[in-house]
Scaffold this active site. Structure first.
Site, PDB file in Angstrom:
ATOM      1  N   ASP A 163      15.257  30.944  40.189  1.00 44.30           N
ATOM      2  CA  ASP A 163      16.173  32.080  40.134  1.00 44.30           C
ATOM      3  C   ASP A 163      17.267  31.894  41.174  1.00 44.30           C
ATOM      4  O   ASP A 163      16.985  31.599  42.335  1.00 44.30           O
ATOM      5  CB  ASP A 163      15.416  33.390  40.373  1.00 44.30           C
ATOM      6  CG  ASP A 163      16.256  34.598  39.987  1.00 44.30           C
ATOM      7  OD1 ASP A 163      17.081  34.492  39.050  1.00 44.30           O
ATOM      8  OD2 ASP A 163      16.092  35.657  40.621  1.00 44.30           O
ATOM      9  N   HIS A 222      27.120  41.078  43.658  1.00 46.10           N
ATOM     10  CA  HIS A 222      25.743  41.402  44.045  1.00 46.10           C
ATOM     11  C   HIS A 222      25.442  40.872  45.453  1.00 46.10           C
ATOM     12  O   HIS A 222      24.912  41.597  46.295  1.00 46.10           O
ATOM     13  CB  HIS A 222      24.763  40.806  43.032  1.00 46.10           C
ATOM     14  CG  HIS A 222      23.321  40.901  43.451  1.00 46.10           C
ATOM     15  ND1 HIS A 222      22.631  42.098  43.448  1.00 46.10           N
ATOM     16  CD2 HIS A 222      22.449  39.964  43.907  1.00 46.10           C
ATOM     17  CE1 HIS A 222      21.388  41.884  43.875  1.00 46.10           C
ATOM     18  NE2 HIS A 222      21.254  40.594  44.157  1.00 46.10           N
ATOM     19  N   GLU A 273      16.562  43.454  38.155  1.00 49.31           N
ATOM     20  CA  GLU A 273      17.791  42.684  38.350  1.00 49.31           C
ATOM     21  C   GLU A 273      18.268  42.267  36.967  1.00 49.31           C
ATOM     22  O   GLU A 273      17.533  41.615  36.222  1.00 49.31           O
ATOM     23  CB  GLU A 273      17.546  41.473  39.255  1.00 49.31           C
ATOM     24  CG  GLU A 273      17.270  41.909  40.686  1.00 49.31           C
ATOM     25  CD  GLU A 273      17.290  40.774  41.704  1.00 49.31           C
ATOM     26  OE1 GLU A 273      17.144  39.601  41.302  1.00 49.31           O
ATOM     27  OE2 GLU A 273      17.456  41.082  42.905  1.00 49.31           O
ATOM     28  N   GLU A 313      20.064  39.945  34.695  1.00 51.50           N
ATOM     29  CA  GLU A 313      20.470  38.534  34.780  1.00 51.50           C
ATOM     30  C   GLU A 313      20.530  37.933  33.380  1.00 51.50           C
ATOM     31  O   GLU A 313      20.007  38.486  32.414  1.00 51.50           O
ATOM     32  CB  GLU A 313      19.460  37.727  35.618  1.00 51.50           C
ATOM     33  CG  GLU A 313      19.206  38.305  37.002  1.00 51.50           C
ATOM     34  CD  GLU A 313      18.442  37.374  37.941  1.00 51.50           C
ATOM     35  OE1 GLU A 313      18.421  36.151  37.694  1.00 51.50           O
ATOM     36  OE2 GLU A 313      17.864  37.892  38.912  1.00 51.50           O
ATOM     37  N   ASP A 348      14.663  40.287  36.372  1.00 50.22           N
ATOM     38  CA  ASP A 348      13.880  39.810  37.509  1.00 50.22           C
ATOM     39  C   ASP A 348      13.356  41.042  38.269  1.00 50.22           C
ATOM     40  O   ASP A 348      14.002  41.543  39.187  1.00 50.22           O
ATOM     41  CB  ASP A 348      14.794  38.945  38.387  1.00 50.22           C
ATOM     42  CG  ASP A 348      14.139  38.498  39.670  1.00 50.22           C
ATOM     43  OD1 ASP A 348      12.902  38.482  39.737  1.00 50.22           O
ATOM     44  OD2 ASP A 348      14.886  38.153  40.617  1.00 50.22           O
ATOM     45  N   ARG A 363      11.566  45.747  46.350  1.00 45.67           N
ATOM     46  CA  ARG A 363      12.497  45.608  47.486  1.00 45.67           C
ATOM     47  C   ARG A 363      11.814  45.773  48.832  1.00 45.67           C
ATOM     48  O   ARG A 363      12.235  45.169  49.836  1.00 45.67           O
ATOM     49  CB  ARG A 363      13.618  46.642  47.375  1.00 45.67           C
ATOM     50  CG  ARG A 363      14.431  46.537  46.120  1.00 45.67           C
ATOM     51  CD  ARG A 363      15.106  45.193  45.990  1.00 45.67           C
ATOM     52  NE  ARG A 363      15.884  45.104  44.763  1.00 45.67           N
ATOM     53  CZ  ARG A 363      16.368  43.965  44.283  1.00 45.67           C
ATOM     54  NH1 ARG A 363      16.149  42.819  44.921  1.00 45.67           N
ATOM     55  NH2 ARG A 363      17.074  43.961  43.170  1.00 45.67           N
ATOM     56  N   GLN A 402       9.941  42.618  49.535  1.00 46.70           N
ATOM     57  CA  GLN A 402      10.962  41.588  49.795  1.00 46.70           C
ATOM     58  C   GLN A 402      11.534  41.708  51.214  1.00 46.70           C
ATOM     59  O   GLN A 402      11.687  40.700  51.915  1.00 46.70           O
ATOM     60  CB  GLN A 402      12.088  41.747  48.757  1.00 46.70           C
ATOM     61  CG  GLN A 402      13.170  40.677  48.798  1.00 46.70           C
ATOM     62  CD  GLN A 402      14.222  40.879  47.695  1.00 46.70           C
ATOM     63  OE1 GLN A 402      14.091  41.746  46.821  1.00 46.70           O
ATOM     64  NE2 GLN A 402      15.260  40.075  47.729  1.00 46.70           N
ATOM     65  N   LYS A 452       8.871  38.946  43.977  1.00 47.91           N
ATOM     66  CA  LYS A 452       9.442  38.498  42.705  1.00 47.91           C
ATOM     67  C   LYS A 452       8.385  37.923  41.785  1.00 47.91           C
ATOM     68  O   LYS A 452       8.716  37.377  40.740  1.00 47.91           O
ATOM     69  CB  LYS A 452      10.484  37.406  42.988  1.00 47.91           C
ATOM     70  CG  LYS A 452      11.578  37.815  43.953  1.00 47.91           C
ATOM     71  CD  LYS A 452      12.587  38.703  43.281  1.00 47.91           C
ATOM     72  CE  LYS A 452      13.842  38.827  44.135  1.00 47.91           C
ATOM     73  NZ  LYS A 452      14.913  39.463  43.368  1.00 47.91           N
ATOM     74  N   THR A 509       8.778  38.586  35.328  1.00 44.18           N
ATOM     75  CA  THR A 509      10.177  38.407  34.938  1.00 44.18           C
ATOM     76  C   THR A 509      10.190  38.527  33.421  1.00 44.18           C
ATOM     77  O   THR A 509       9.486  37.778  32.744  1.00 44.18           O
ATOM     78  CB  THR A 509      10.678  37.014  35.371  1.00 44.18           C
ATOM     79  OG1 THR A 509      10.583  36.920  36.792  1.00 44.18           O
ATOM     80  CG2 THR A 509      12.111  36.771  34.939  1.00 44.18           C
ATOM     81  N   GLU A 554      21.537  48.369  44.360  1.00 43.12           N
ATOM     82  CA  GLU A 554      22.990  48.539  44.543  1.00 43.12           C
ATOM     83  C   GLU A 554      23.466  49.879  43.983  1.00 43.12           C
ATOM     84  O   GLU A 554      24.315  50.536  44.578  1.00 43.12           O
ATOM     85  CB  GLU A 554      23.745  47.417  43.832  1.00 43.12           C
ATOM     86  CG  GLU A 554      23.472  46.038  44.381  1.00 43.12           C
ATOM     87  CD  GLU A 554      23.944  44.971  43.411  1.00 43.12           C
ATOM     88  OE1 GLU A 554      23.124  44.517  42.584  1.00 43.12           O
ATOM     89  OE2 GLU A 554      25.133  44.619  43.456  1.00 43.12           O
TER      90      GLU A 554
HETATM   91 MN    MN Z   1      16.973  37.599  40.777  1.00 48.18          MN
END
Ligand code: MN
Length: 418
Positions: A125, A132, A198, A200, A230, A234, A237, A250, A254, A360
């Site tokens: 990834d 971002h 996420e 993507e 993904d 948070r 993380q 993560k 996915t 975000e």
């Molecule tokens: Mn990602």
């Protein structure tokens, strides 16, 4: 290129995601029957496994579609990919002589369950969306130095887990993990409270390689694209990521959309990467338009309620193309295999409603979103369904991907109870 007409009537609608111009590849099953390879056409799926068994598709001497994933075709390379696409286009075109023998091999999409379209070999990834990276860097570090010093020179990434990649529709269990609040000296072990998505795109490696690839070679090795979510914890993380990057945050799951949209279907939508702030080194330089103009959106639906669109953006917002990511990945001599999946990195646009993650959109939880149902959200609540959609809009036709969706289930009550 205009809409190509098919004898499958539903495929001829300008807004349908699966016209003859698309022909995306998936794996489907009726109930408990063995999954089979298929291509979407309008509301139907052509059973490619059956078409090959009946002699309607012959590409090489051995069968390519007797296993329930597309890897055997993917490893054949561009000439065989093109031969299959040409044959499918001929079989499904308006006026095709074979209509009578092909028609019995069509299955309504509404009658089947979709499976993983390919066996994921390895999963990497990236973090290649500039807006971002800027937003996250502004929140976690400072807006003056939001981008890490390497960011404008290489597409940075981490090696994820192929085992965690699941097809759209798979439920996602909220993970437990080690969290550390800034108000406490010591970490605790709890269900994630800041579970996120996420938005993507995933690029799928077709032809294997064993050594450095140029950007052009890398583009030639890519078989197709999927939408990719993904899922990201948070709070896990934030505690674990230094200095080796994301790990358990993560690794829960996915999700990918069920249909592989191939490069020829996306060809009319190619576009350039943005202006470069620093000239890239030669081995990563753009050598033609290698991004795609694909409208993307995120919807969020609380359990049993209607969905709210929470963001809209476009794949062309990326700073690096998938070809540049694959070229970079191969520089070290890293062998790349058929079925390797490369996540683009979160795709955010320059304005607030274009942000591709809840982190975000809610600015770290400081600005919760209000959904159409009246509820507010900073991160995902149990029972929420998150869906990614994508569409390239042509002259009188649409290239869709099929939704990439997942519902978040409550964390296990006691993950170590035996
Ligand atoms: Mn990602």
């Amino acid at each position: 290129m205009p809409l190509l007409k098919s004898w499958v009537a539903s495929a001829n609608d300008a807004t349908h995601p699966f016209p003859l111009n698309n022909l995306p590849y998936g794996v489907f099953a009726h109930g408990d029957e063995e999954p089979r390879c298929g291509v979407a056409i309008g509301d139907m799926i052509l059973d490619v496994t059956a078409a090959e068994a009946e002699g309607l598709i012959t590409l090489i001497e051995e069968p390519l579609f007797d296993l329930p994933f597309w890897n055997p075709l993917m490893e054949q390379g561009p000439a065989v990919w093109a031969a299959l696409r040409a044959r499918l286009t001929a079989l499904l075109s308006e006026g095709a002589m074979e209509q009578e023998v092909v028609e019995p091999l069509l299955v309504p999409q509404s009658a089947v369950v979709m499976h993983m379209p390919f066996a994921v070999s390895e999963y990497t990834d990236f973090y290649a969306g500039r807006h971002h990276a800027f937003n996250v860097g502004s929140m976690f570090r400072d807006p003056e130095n939001a981008l890490p010093p390497n960011w404008l020179h290489i597409p940075i990434g981490y090696n994820g887990r192929a085992s965690s990649v699941v097809v759209s529709g798979t439920d996602i269990r909220r993970p437990w993990g080690q969290l550390k609040s800034p108000d406490h000296d010591l970490p605790t072990f709890l269900p994630s409270r800041r579970f996120d998505i996420e938005l993507e795109m995933g690029a799928i490696v077709g032809t294997p390689s064993n050594g450095p690839l140029s950007v052009q070679e890398a583009d030639d090795h890519i078989f197709g694209y999927v939408l990719l979510n993904d899922w990201s914890a948070r709070d896990i993380q934030a505690w674990e990521y230094q200095p080796l990057g994301p790990f358990q945050a993560k690794a829960t799951a996915t999700s990918i959309s069920p249909w592989i949209v191939t490069k020829p279907a996306l060809e009319p939508f190619r576009c350039d990467t943005p202006e470069r702030e620093f000239e890239l080194l030669d081995h990563l330089k753009d050598c033609g338009p290698m991004l795609y103009d694909i409208d993307l959106a995120i919807t969020m639906a609380p359990a049993g309620q209607k969905a709210t669109t929470v963001a809209r953006t476009n794949y062309k917002e990326m700073y690096y193309s998938a070809a540049q990511q694959l070229a970079h990945h191969s520089t070290s001599g890293c062998p790349m295999n058929t079925g390797d999946l490369l996540g683009s990195g979160t795709i955010s646009g320059p304005t607030k409603p274009e942000r591709g993650s809840l982190l975000e959109l809610s600015w770290g939880g400081k600005e919760p979103l209000t959904l159409d149902t009246g509820e507010t959200r900073s991160f995902i609540e149990d029972g929420d369904t998150l869906t990614l959609t994508g569409a390239a809009r042509g002259n009188g036709y649409t290239i869709g991907f099929g939704d990439c969706t997942g519902t978040v289930l409550p964390a296990l009550k006691d993950p170590y109870k035996r």
